[in-house]
Design a protein around this motif. Sequence first.
Motif, mmCIF file in Angstrom:
data_model
loop_
_atom_site.group_PDB
_atom_site.id
_atom_site.type_symbol
_atom_site.label_atom_id
_atom_site.label_comp_id
_atom_site.label_asym_id
_atom_site.label_seq_id
_atom_site.Cartn_x
_atom_site.Cartn_y
_atom_site.Cartn_z
ATOM 1 N N LEU A 66 0.848 -1.196 0.000
ATOM 2 C CA LEU A 66 0.000 0.000 0.000
ATOM 3 C C LEU A 66 0.880 1.241 0.000
ATOM 4 N N ALA A 72 -2.450 0.465 -4.466
ATOM 5 C CA ALA A 72 -2.081 -0.818 -3.833
ATOM 6 C C ALA A 72 -1.993 -1.929 -4.857
ATOM 7 N N LEU A 93 -6.201 -4.213 3.370
ATOM 8 C CA LEU A 93 -5.909 -2.968 2.637
ATOM 9 C C LEU A 93 -7.020 -1.945 2.871
#
Length: 294
Positions: A66, A72, A93
Amino acid sequence: MTVEAVPAPLPEATIAAVTELARAASHSDGVAPLNEATRLDLATGGAGGIHLLQYDGEALAGYAHLDPDGSAELVVAPNARRQGVGTALGQALLAEAGESLRIWAHGRLPGADELAARLGLEPARELFFLARDASTAVPLPEVVLAPAYELRTFVPGQDDKAWLAVNARAFATHPEQGSWTQADLDERLGQEWFDPAAFFLAVERGSGRLGGYHWTKVEDGVGEVYVVGVDPSHQGTGLGKALTLAGLHHLHGKGLDRIVLYVDGTNTAARRLYESLGFTTAALDVQYAPATSG
Ligand SMILES: CC(=O)SCCNC(=O)CCNC(=O)[C@H](O)C(C)(C)COP(=O)(O)OP(=O)(O)OC[C@H]1O[C@@H](n2cnc3c(N)ncnc32)[C@H](O)[C@@H]1OP(=O)(O)O
Ligand SMILES: N[C@@H](CS)C(=O)N[C@H]1[C@@H](O[C@@H]2[C@H](O)[C@H](O)[C@@H](O)[C@H](O)[C@H]2O)O[C@H](CO)[C@@H](O)[C@@H]1O
């Protein structure tokens, strides 16, 4: 199996495990799962990214990266798929990035859309991967550069400031390119692939002002139109075409048959330029973002 967030810089053994996971996935899928920005952050730890790891016993089952801006990437080992690893990494995430999350699916491989939907994400950006094979494409026209300009190559330490300024103006609306800093430039000037003789500048005769540039790259035997930029005040006059051609002749002149590039789907001008020079679509990367309500 739990997801573990590990601060940069990663231990060497972990970097090796992530690199092997990415290699295995690339071999299995036919497309690299981690982009240059992630690979650089893995190697240097300088970009402030977050590394998420998921183990199955001693084996690394999945990895996610990330960036501070929410961009990401996520990759699951080929032998660990359909076991919920991707879902767990995606949820981790989301927990870290929230609404700023933008996950790449390079090659939009089977399962990417389904995983994104399960995470409440939708396609938000398309990045086209184009290729030109000298053996099959129409012959390249010669470079025609307006007499107001001269062509030279980048001199590290001398041209940095001017290049960063034109790059920022040319890519003012681009999600990543326009915000490059001296640190981003230095990181790439320090890469093994960097060759100043392959970084073309068009400068105004007399003033020496930078009008535009074409930075080329060669990696794993493939040439790339890495980035082409023309200062907005110089656009629409043939400079982009001349610079692109200068780099293409250079790369093909090195005996490289295949030349590739990445261009955003919304970039009509660039796509028309490259298609006019024999590039065709070879793959598509998609970036997913949290679904907009309604
Ligand atoms: C691999 C990459 O780097 S992708 C990113 C490319 N760079 C960018 O998008 C940065 C911002 N944009 C720019 O810097 C410029 O607009 C560029 C590099 C895309 C084009 O540079 P310019 O000097 O304006 O292009 P140039 O005048 O040489 O035009 C060449 C061809 O591009 C296409 N083109 C250029 N501008 C446009 C436009 N506004 N709309 C449609 N097509 C266009 C046309 O095919 C044109 O040929 P033509 O004039 O004979 O029709
Ligand atoms: N044409 C450039 C500048 S506008 C571009 O679109 N770059 C994208 C592209 O970058 C490539 C990617 O990082 C590959 O992994 C690397 O091998 C290439 O050399 C890079 O050009 O994709 C990125 C997303 O994956 C994106 O952030 C860049 O802006």
